[in-house]
Design a protein around this motif. Sequence first.
Motif, PDB file in Angstrom:
ATOM      1  N   ILE B  63       8.363  26.759  61.506  1.00 57.96           N
ATOM      2  CA  ILE B  63       9.755  26.803  61.967  1.00 57.96           C
ATOM      3  C   ILE B  63      10.203  28.254  61.916  1.00 57.96           C
ATOM      4  O   ILE B  63      10.097  28.917  60.878  1.00 57.96           O
ATOM      5  CB  ILE B  63      10.673  25.945  61.080  1.00 57.96           C
ATOM      6  CG1 ILE B  63      10.295  24.472  61.168  1.00 57.96           C
ATOM      7  CG2 ILE B  63      12.133  26.127  61.499  1.00 57.96           C
ATOM      8  CD1 ILE B  63      11.115  23.585  60.241  1.00 57.96           C
ATOM      9  N   GLY B  64      10.710  28.764  63.023  1.00 62.24           N
ATOM     10  CA  GLY B  64      11.253  30.114  63.060  1.00 62.24           C
ATOM     11  C   GLY B  64      12.771  30.063  63.030  1.00 62.24           C
ATOM     12  O   GLY B  64      13.388  29.208  63.670  1.00 62.24           O
ATOM     13  N   ILE B  65      13.372  30.952  62.294  1.00 61.19           N
ATOM     14  CA  ILE B  65      14.835  30.954  62.150  1.00 61.19           C
ATOM     15  C   ILE B  65      15.367  32.295  62.621  1.00 61.19           C
ATOM     16  O   ILE B  65      14.919  33.360  62.181  1.00 61.19           O
ATOM     17  CB  ILE B  65      15.241  30.714  60.686  1.00 61.19           C
ATOM     18  CG1 ILE B  65      14.696  29.358  60.206  1.00 61.19           C
ATOM     19  CG2 ILE B  65      16.753  30.773  60.533  1.00 61.19           C
ATOM     20  CD1 ILE B  65      14.692  29.195  58.726  1.00 61.19           C
ATOM     21  N   LYS B  66      16.322  32.212  63.542  1.00 59.99           N
ATOM     22  CA  LYS B  66      17.003  33.424  64.018  1.00 59.99           C
ATOM     23  C   LYS B  66      18.393  33.456  63.395  1.00 59.99           C
ATOM     24  O   LYS B  66      19.103  32.447  63.377  1.00 59.99           O
ATOM     25  CB  LYS B  66      17.129  33.391  65.542  1.00 59.99           C
ATOM     26  CG  LYS B  66      15.798  33.365  66.285  1.00 59.99           C
ATOM     27  CD  LYS B  66      16.030  33.354  67.792  1.00 59.99           C
ATOM     28  CE  LYS B  66      14.719  33.389  68.548  1.00 59.99           C
ATOM     29  NZ  LYS B  66      14.943  33.435  70.017  1.00 59.99           N
ATOM     30  N   ASP B 140      13.776  35.938  62.419  1.00 60.74           N
ATOM     31  CA  ASP B 140      14.053  36.632  61.170  1.00 60.74           C
ATOM     32  C   ASP B 140      13.373  36.005  59.954  1.00 60.74           C
ATOM     33  O   ASP B 140      13.091  36.701  58.981  1.00 60.74           O
ATOM     34  CB  ASP B 140      15.564  36.682  60.950  1.00 60.74           C
ATOM     35  CG  ASP B 140      16.267  37.427  62.059  1.00 60.74           C
ATOM     36  OD1 ASP B 140      17.069  36.806  62.789  1.00 60.74           O
ATOM     37  OD2 ASP B 140      15.990  38.633  62.217  1.00 60.74           O
ATOM     38  N   GLU B 141      13.144  34.714  59.996  1.00 60.53           N
ATOM     39  CA  GLU B 141      12.456  34.041  58.886  1.00 60.53           C
ATOM     40  C   GLU B 141      11.503  32.995  59.446  1.00 60.53           C
ATOM     41  O   GLU B 141      11.720  32.454  60.533  1.00 60.53           O
ATOM     42  CB  GLU B 141      13.463  33.361  57.946  1.00 60.53           C
ATOM     43  CG  GLU B 141      14.239  34.333  57.073  1.00 60.53           C
ATOM     44  CD  GLU B 141      15.194  33.633  56.130  1.00 60.53           C
ATOM     45  OE1 GLU B 141      15.024  33.757  54.911  1.00 60.53           O
ATOM     46  OE2 GLU B 141      16.109  32.950  56.635  1.00 60.53           O
ATOM     47  N   GLY B 142      10.439  32.718  58.673  1.00 60.10           N
ATOM     48  CA  GLY B 142       9.475  31.712  59.098  1.00 60.10           C
ATOM     49  C   GLY B 142       9.150  30.779  57.951  1.00 60.10           C
ATOM     50  O   GLY B 142       8.984  31.229  56.813  1.00 60.10           O
ATOM     51  N   LEU B 143       9.069  29.492  58.265  1.00 63.28           N
ATOM     52  CA  LEU B 143       8.721  28.483  57.259  1.00 63.28           C
ATOM     53  C   LEU B 143       7.487  27.735  57.777  1.00 63.28           C
ATOM     54  O   LEU B 143       7.565  27.039  58.789  1.00 63.28           O
ATOM     55  CB  LEU B 143       9.882  27.493  57.050  1.00 63.28           C
ATOM     56  CG  LEU B 143      11.242  28.107  56.734  1.00 63.28           C
ATOM     57  CD1 LEU B 143      12.322  27.026  56.687  1.00 63.28           C
ATOM     58  CD2 LEU B 143      11.198  28.852  55.414  1.00 63.28           C
ATOM     59  N   VAL B 144       6.358  27.917  57.101  1.00 64.48           N
ATOM     60  CA  VAL B 144       5.133  27.258  57.558  1.00 64.48           C
ATOM     61  C   VAL B 144       5.059  25.860  56.960  1.00 64.48           C
ATOM     62  O   VAL B 144       5.430  25.646  55.802  1.00 64.48           O
ATOM     63  CB  VAL B 144       3.865  28.053  57.179  1.00 64.48           C
ATOM     64  CG1 VAL B 144       3.782  29.333  57.975  1.00 64.48           C
ATOM     65  CG2 VAL B 144       3.793  28.333  55.697  1.00 64.48           C
ATOM     66  N   LEU B 145       4.540  24.925  57.756  1.00 68.99           N
ATOM     67  CA  LEU B 145       4.354  23.553  57.304  1.00 68.99           C
ATOM     68  C   LEU B 145       2.959  23.427  56.704  1.00 68.99           C
ATOM     69  O   LEU B 145       1.966  23.714  57.377  1.00 68.99           O
ATOM     70  CB  LEU B 145       4.515  22.594  58.485  1.00 68.99           C
ATOM     71  CG  LEU B 145       4.293  21.106  58.212  1.00 68.99           C
ATOM     72  CD1 LEU B 145       5.285  20.597  57.169  1.00 68.99           C
ATOM     73  CD2 LEU B 145       4.431  20.300  59.505  1.00 68.99           C
TER      74      LEU B 145
END
Lengths: 258, 178
Positions: B63-66, B140-145
């Motif tokens: 999931i990428g977060i802007k 700006d941020e990344g959350l890997v599953l």
Amino acid sequence: MSVIVVLAVVQPSAAQKYLGANGGWWADVQVLQNFGINNWSEVDYVNAGFPRTSLTELRAVLNYYLISPSVGAFVDMGLGIMPAPRMKSFDAGLMPMPYADKEYFVRRTSHSGVKRSSAHFRMSAGFFGEIYPVQRIAVMPYAGVGLMTVTRRTFDVRLKENGSNMEYDTKYIWGRSKGDEFSGNGEMLYYFTGRLNFRYELDPRTNLLIGLEYTHSWNSTYFYADHRNAYNGNLVRSSKVKCKKMNMLGVSVGVSFR
Amino acid sequence: MKKLIFPLLAALLMAGCGSGDDDWGGETLIPVTLKGIEAVNIDNAGAFPEISEGPIGKGSYMIGIKWEVDNLPNDDDAFVGGPIREGEHTYSSSANGYSKRVRSLTRFNEDVGPTEDVLYPNISTYFMEVDCAFLPEGVDEGLVLLVAPDAGEHRFRVEYWRNGARAFYCDTPAVTLQ
């Protein structure tokens, strides 16, 4: 008749007796070139991470006659240069990965230790003998033990697995031990040394030296590879390769004086 | 000539000190404020992650977060801030005060899905934040599953919490994980 001939050859002349006649100290300064007669390891990525097996050295030797003039003791110190390792920067294509059947991308690397020509301090001590086969020429066998400094080399690498989110914190280490955050990079190799010096007398105080020598290390270096899951720190795979004991042949030239 | 040297040097020195706003450097000193977030689907299978609208492998979903930011004053910034130390108020730390939560808006697998009590189960422990140095441009941020769901269409909600309250949330576009 033959016995007399042998004694006449072996006995030192009056001039040659000068250096040893009264005992005491005398010193040599030598330039030495050693050539490794075996690699650190037959494993390519292990050998590529160590300095090439060649040592150019400047050495000072202090000799002392114990049983003048035939037997003495020596101590020497030298500073040598070994050429840069073949693998100067991290080469992912050479190195073992967490899993052999997967492809990895390098995200980050950091390095400590040798990647160019490196300086190595050597020190040895032992005993020598002195034989005069002909006038003005002495043959001096040496035998001793010594130590040589080596530098631990480490690559810290973050690997990203192709096709998944998995990342690994991998550490590749070339050295005597893995070390820790409190230890420096310097380590010691210990060795036996045997030398055969030929000394030609220029005058009673100065001699030319030519020598041959053999060095055999009695402890080994190792290669370590630790792969940890970057997300939970679990050690996924750890490997260790023991390297060969280093053997080197050398040729020296120098000056001996008192 | 000697009488002119010192006045000239002084004039040059003063000219150098009296430069305009252009000499502040590229970075604004006013810290930005996080106003909202936008979530995108990222395929992290290759050497570099890429924003993707197509199917993504279950083991390589991120999931990428802007961030939506501005530096306009508002009621939350009612008082003068403390001294700014170098590195404290950079753009990359805009979301430092927030805790992230991820919920599954669809059935994740046979064990995790909507229930009568919890419509959107909290699956935050299945995700981990990654180094922002390896994110697509604009993210700006990344959350890997790190736990593979059942194959199929999925959708996730990202929530930013601060001081015990949910500040922002955003839903990812639907993504086919295979």
